[in-house]
Design an enzyme around this catalytic site. Structure first.
Site, PDB file in Angstrom:
ATOM      1  N   SER A  37       0.840  -1.203   0.000  1.00  0.00           N
ATOM      2  CA  SER A  37       0.000   0.000   0.000  1.00  0.00           C
ATOM      3  C   SER A  37       0.870   1.246   0.000  1.00  0.00           C
ATOM      4  O   SER A  37       2.069   1.182   0.314  1.00  0.00           O
ATOM      5  CB  SER A  37      -0.946  -0.021   1.203  1.00  0.00           C
ATOM      6  OG  SER A  37      -0.223  -0.267   2.386  1.00  0.00           O
ATOM      7  N   GLU A  39       0.962   5.668   0.750  1.00  0.00           N
ATOM      8  CA  GLU A  39       0.305   6.787   1.434  1.00  0.00           C
ATOM      9  C   GLU A  39       0.644   8.104   0.739  1.00  0.00           C
ATOM     10  O   GLU A  39       1.791   8.360   0.390  1.00  0.00           O
ATOM     11  CB  GLU A  39       0.781   6.829   2.896  1.00  0.00           C
ATOM     12  CG  GLU A  39       0.161   7.974   3.678  1.00  0.00           C
ATOM     13  CD  GLU A  39       0.456   7.864   5.159  1.00  0.00           C
ATOM     14  OE1 GLU A  39       0.281   6.770   5.726  1.00  0.00           O
ATOM     15  OE2 GLU A  39       0.884   8.875   5.737  1.00  0.00           O
ATOM     16  N   HIS A  99      -7.710   8.831   5.956  1.00  0.00           N
ATOM     17  CA  HIS A  99      -7.267   9.052   7.339  1.00  0.00           C
ATOM     18  C   HIS A  99      -8.254  10.048   7.954  1.00  0.00           C
ATOM     19  O   HIS A  99      -8.742  10.958   7.269  1.00  0.00           O
ATOM     20  CB  HIS A  99      -5.880   9.696   7.384  1.00  0.00           C
ATOM     21  CG  HIS A  99      -4.769   8.828   6.884  1.00  0.00           C
ATOM     22  ND1 HIS A  99      -3.490   8.896   7.381  1.00  0.00           N
ATOM     23  CD2 HIS A  99      -4.732   7.879   5.925  1.00  0.00           C
ATOM     24  CE1 HIS A  99      -2.708   8.033   6.755  1.00  0.00           C
ATOM     25  NE2 HIS A  99      -3.454   7.399   5.850  1.00  0.00           N
ATOM     26  N   ASP A 131      -2.807  15.236  16.604  1.00  0.00           N
ATOM     27  CA  ASP A 131      -1.985  15.891  17.625  1.00  0.00           C
ATOM     28  C   ASP A 131      -2.715  17.100  18.192  1.00  0.00           C
ATOM     29  O   ASP A 131      -3.376  17.830  17.451  1.00  0.00           O
ATOM     30  CB  ASP A 131      -0.658  16.352  16.994  1.00  0.00           C
ATOM     31  CG  ASP A 131       0.216  15.158  16.662  1.00  0.00           C
ATOM     32  OD1 ASP A 131       0.357  14.279  17.528  1.00  0.00           O
ATOM     33  OD2 ASP A 131       0.727  15.104  15.523  1.00  0.00           O
ATOM     34  N   LYS A 186      -6.659  -0.645  21.872  1.00  0.00           N
ATOM     35  CA  LYS A 186      -7.114  -0.057  20.600  1.00  0.00           C
ATOM     36  C   LYS A 186      -7.190  -1.130  19.519  1.00  0.00           C
ATOM     37  O   LYS A 186      -8.148  -1.159  18.733  1.00  0.00           O
ATOM     38  CB  LYS A 186      -6.128   1.066  20.216  1.00  0.00           C
ATOM     39  CG  LYS A 186      -6.470   1.803  18.954  1.00  0.00           C
ATOM     40  CD  LYS A 186      -5.656   3.086  18.808  1.00  0.00           C
ATOM     41  CE  LYS A 186      -4.220   2.872  18.431  1.00  0.00           C
ATOM     42  NZ  LYS A 186      -3.549   4.115  17.980  1.00  0.00           N
ATOM     43  N   PHE A 236      11.221  14.771  10.832  1.00  0.00           N
ATOM     44  CA  PHE A 236      10.042  13.975  11.219  1.00  0.00           C
ATOM     45  C   PHE A 236      10.431  12.898  12.229  1.00  0.00           C
ATOM     46  O   PHE A 236       9.729  12.649  13.199  1.00  0.00           O
ATOM     47  CB  PHE A 236       9.433  13.265  10.008  1.00  0.00           C
ATOM     48  CG  PHE A 236       8.655  14.155   9.083  1.00  0.00           C
ATOM     49  CD1 PHE A 236       7.717  15.053   9.573  1.00  0.00           C
ATOM     50  CD2 PHE A 236       8.831  14.072   7.706  1.00  0.00           C
ATOM     51  CE1 PHE A 236       6.988  15.865   8.706  1.00  0.00           C
ATOM     52  CE2 PHE A 236       8.117  14.884   6.835  1.00  0.00           C
ATOM     53  CZ  PHE A 236       7.195  15.783   7.338  1.00  0.00           C
ATOM     54  N   HIS A 286       3.489  -0.811   3.959  1.00  0.00           N
ATOM     55  CA  HIS A 286       2.834   0.455   3.628  1.00  0.00           C
ATOM     56  C   HIS A 286       3.945   1.457   3.359  1.00  0.00           C
ATOM     57  O   HIS A 286       4.737   1.776   4.256  1.00  0.00           O
ATOM     58  CB  HIS A 286       1.989   0.891   4.834  1.00  0.00           C
ATOM     59  CG  HIS A 286       1.159   2.118   4.609  1.00  0.00           C
ATOM     60  ND1 HIS A 286       0.033   2.129   3.813  1.00  0.00           N
ATOM     61  CD2 HIS A 286       1.278   3.376   5.115  1.00  0.00           C
ATOM     62  CE1 HIS A 286      -0.515   3.333   3.829  1.00  0.00           C
ATOM     63  NE2 HIS A 286       0.218   4.111   4.602  1.00  0.00           N
TER      64      HIS A 286
HETATM   65  P1  FAD Z   1      -3.888   7.278  20.325  1.00  0.00           P
HETATM   66  O1  FAD Z   1      -3.947   5.863  19.953  1.00  0.00           O
HETATM   67  O2  FAD Z   1      -5.117   7.883  20.903  1.00  0.00           O
HETATM   68  O3  FAD Z   1      -2.678   7.449  21.351  1.00  0.00           O
HETATM   69  C1  FAD Z   1      -2.127   8.723  21.673  1.00  0.00           C
HETATM   70  C2  FAD Z   1      -1.447   8.650  23.053  1.00  0.00           C
HETATM   71  O4  FAD Z   1      -2.461   8.481  24.036  1.00  0.00           O
HETATM   72  C3  FAD Z   1      -0.500   7.457  23.205  1.00  0.00           C
HETATM   73  O5  FAD Z   1       0.571   7.861  24.021  1.00  0.00           O
HETATM   74  C4  FAD Z   1      -1.359   6.426  23.935  1.00  0.00           C
HETATM   75  O6  FAD Z   1      -0.586   5.509  24.706  1.00  0.00           O
HETATM   76  C5  FAD Z   1      -2.204   7.315  24.829  1.00  0.00           C
HETATM   77  N1  FAD Z   1      -3.509   6.747  25.179  1.00  0.00           N
HETATM   78  C6  FAD Z   1      -4.357   6.094  24.362  1.00  0.00           C
HETATM   79  N2  FAD Z   1      -5.498   5.741  25.034  1.00  0.00           N
HETATM   80  C7  FAD Z   1      -5.342   6.217  26.297  1.00  0.00           C
HETATM   81  C8  FAD Z   1      -6.160   6.196  27.458  1.00  0.00           C
HETATM   82  N3  FAD Z   1      -7.371   5.620  27.456  1.00  0.00           N
HETATM   83  N4  FAD Z   1      -5.700   6.795  28.593  1.00  0.00           N
HETATM   84  C9  FAD Z   1      -4.464   7.399  28.614  1.00  0.00           C
HETATM   85  N5  FAD Z   1      -3.649   7.439  27.536  1.00  0.00           N
HETATM   86  C10 FAD Z   1      -4.074   6.862  26.403  1.00  0.00           C
HETATM   87  N6  FAD Z   1      -1.843  12.608  12.070  1.00  0.00           N
HETATM   88  C11 FAD Z   1      -2.625  13.460  11.381  1.00  0.00           C
HETATM   89  O7  FAD Z   1      -2.871  14.597  11.858  1.00  0.00           O
HETATM   90  N7  FAD Z   1      -3.164  13.122  10.144  1.00  0.00           N
HETATM   91  C12 FAD Z   1      -2.933  11.914   9.581  1.00  0.00           C
HETATM   92  O8  FAD Z   1      -3.431  11.629   8.485  1.00  0.00           O
HETATM   93  C13 FAD Z   1      -2.100  10.973  10.280  1.00  0.00           C
HETATM   94  N8  FAD Z   1      -1.851   9.755   9.757  1.00  0.00           N
HETATM   95  C14 FAD Z   1      -1.073   8.868  10.470  1.00  0.00           C
HETATM   96  C15 FAD Z   1      -0.842   7.596   9.929  1.00  0.00           C
HETATM   97  C16 FAD Z   1      -0.059   6.675  10.613  1.00  0.00           C
HETATM   98  C17 FAD Z   1       0.162   5.310  10.017  1.00  0.00           C
HETATM   99  C18 FAD Z   1       0.530   7.033  11.862  1.00  0.00           C
HETATM  100  C19 FAD Z   1       1.384   6.057  12.591  1.00  0.00           C
HETATM  101  C20 FAD Z   1       0.289   8.283  12.417  1.00  0.00           C
HETATM  102  C21 FAD Z   1      -0.510   9.218  11.736  1.00  0.00           C
HETATM  103  N9  FAD Z   1      -0.784  10.490  12.259  1.00  0.00           N
HETATM  104  C22 FAD Z   1      -1.570  11.370  11.550  1.00  0.00           C
HETATM  105  C23 FAD Z   1      -0.190  10.922  13.538  1.00  0.00           C
HETATM  106  C24 FAD Z   1      -1.117  10.716  14.753  1.00  0.00           C
HETATM  107  O9  FAD Z   1      -2.304  11.456  14.622  1.00  0.00           O
HETATM  108  C25 FAD Z   1      -0.347  11.166  15.988  1.00  0.00           C
HETATM  109  O10 FAD Z   1       0.722  10.279  16.268  1.00  0.00           O
HETATM  110  C26 FAD Z   1      -1.150  11.395  17.247  1.00  0.00           C
HETATM  111  O11 FAD Z   1      -0.339  12.086  18.196  1.00  0.00           O
HETATM  112  C27 FAD Z   1      -1.619  10.119  17.938  1.00  0.00           C
HETATM  113  O12 FAD Z   1      -2.520   9.459  17.210  1.00  0.00           O
HETATM  114  P2  FAD Z   1      -2.938   7.948  17.609  1.00  0.00           P
HETATM  115  O13 FAD Z   1      -4.084   7.646  16.753  1.00  0.00           O
HETATM  116  O14 FAD Z   1      -1.767   7.062  17.629  1.00  0.00           O
HETATM  117  O15 FAD Z   1      -3.421   8.197  19.147  1.00  0.00           O
END
Ligand code: FAD
Length: 316
Positions: A37, A39, A99, A131, A186, A236, A286
């Site tokens: 895949s 991106e 996304h 973020d 998750k 990055f 990916h």
């Molecule tokens: P989460 O899974 O919610 O985790 C974030 C933090 O919270 C982690 O430290 C986790 O341990 C903690 N956490 C989770 N659940 C809990 C809980 N219940 N209690 C306490 N702590 C908790 N960003 C963009 O803006 N746009 C994009 O299109 C984008 N695409 C991405 C694609 C990929 C493949 C990856 C790996 C990242 C991408 N990101 C993107 C970045 C991402 O949005 C950031 O890394 C963001 O800071 C965290 O997203 P997450 O979904 O991993 O968060």
């Protein structure tokens, strides 16, 4: 190795080159065999979009199993992401995954966009937290974590839902144990994951082992970045707290002023990593394409996964 020659340790990929499968769910594709895949990010201008569509045309040579389009933090690319995903998903033979980040959005904003995707035939969503604002101001909105978005997506439609995984732990995680615990929770509600990029296969395999010990069986697709621009990838990587192996980065830096040599090293390093991951059982690769075709085409060729081999140019 000649383009198109399969590498012995790389498993073969289902050949979907003759059938349209844009309605496919990515979890079903992963269950059939390893996926390739790509991106992309949504360009800011119409001209940028036209250039990206040319790149996507060139990448048809790789016959990708699916592609994905990123979403700007806080919804800054909401319409551009949506328009690109919906039009490409309708035009191409493979699924285009949107996304979607939830931080800073209300529940109803997210539900509206998801309903629109469902009505437009988009079946795959990558659910992300996103973020918080860089200036430390409150993010607002109804959600904090990606898991909450996964739950909303399940309520809105019958999507295949991916999430992010961070092999070297998420930069905001206070410690490795809590990172893995939240990631395992998750993955229990998601259909698959895609990882942040990393440079050592052991980081991926250690994460998979740690999650397996927590009972996780969800497929986790490693994200691989060809380092065609060492300066920006270094930035990055440092933000993402991804370790950059000294020897590899010394190689990139030694060819930084020679575009062709840099491309060669970038392709070779990404292909070697992808090969090690696939040989070790990763369910796909990916590629962070950065809206360019050359490096992904090179990596696909090195893996023997370029389903339509390039035609060599001849002098008359
Ligand atoms: P989460 O899974 O919610 O985790 C974030 C933090 O919270 C982690 O430290 C986790 O341990 C903690 N956490 C989770 N659940 C809990 C809980 N219940 N209690 C306490 N702590 C908790 N960003 C963009 O803006 N746009 C994009 O299109 C984008 N695409 C991405 C694609 C990929 C493949 C990856 C790996 C990242 C991408 N990101 C993107 C970045 C991402 O949005 C950031 O890394 C963001 O800071 C965290 O997203 P997450 O979904 O991993 O968060």
């Amino acid at each position: 190795m000649a383009p198109g020659t399969p590498h012995s340790s790389v498993p073969s990929r289902p050949d979907r080159s003759t059938s349209a499968h844009q309605d496919a769910r990515i979890d079903d594709l992963l269950a059939e065999g390893p996926t390739l895949s790509l991106e992309f990010f949504p360009p800011k201008t119409d001209r940028g979009v036209a250039n990206l569509l040319d790149t996507v045309d060139e990448l048809e040579d790789l016959n990708p199993d699916f592609v994905s389009v990123t979403y700007g933090a806080g919804g800054s690319t909401r319409d551009r992401t949506r328009d690109l995903v919906v039009s490409a998903n309708a035009d191409r033979n493979y699924p285009v995954m949107a996304h979607l980040t939830c931080v800073g959005h209300t529940r109803s904003e997210l539900a509206e966009l998801l309903e629109d995707y469902a009505a437009s035939g988009v079946r795959n969503i990558l659910a992300l937290a996103g973020d918080p604002p860089a200036d430390g101001s409150p993010a607002g909105g109804d959600f904090t974590y990606a898991t909450e978005l996964v739950e909303l997506i399940r309520e809105v439609g019958d999507f295949s839902v991916g999430v992010a995984a961070h092999p070297e732990t998420h930069p905001r995680s206070p410690d490795r144990a809590s990172d893995r615990r939240h990631l395992a929770d998750k993955l229990e509600v998601a259909d698959f994951a895609i990882t942040q990029f990393f440079f050592s296969a052991s980081d991926y395999f250690e994460m998979v082992d740690e999650l397996t010990a927590l009972g996780v069986t969800t497929p986790i697709v490693p994200g691989v970045i060809p380092v065609t621009n060492p300066v920006s990838v270094a930035r990055f990587a440092d933000l993402a707290k991804a370790h950059r192996p000294h020897e590899l980065w010394a190689r990139y830096e030694s060819v930084a002023d020679d575009e062709a040599a840099l491309m060669e090293v970038a392709v070779e390093a990404a292909a070697n990593l992808a090969e090690e991951l696939l040989a070790g059982g990763a369910p796909g690769v990916h590629l962070y394409a950065l809206n360019r075709a050359e490096a992904p085409l090179g990596v696909g060729a090195r893996l023997g996964w370029r389903i339509r081999p390039a035609v060599e140019a001849t002098d008359g």
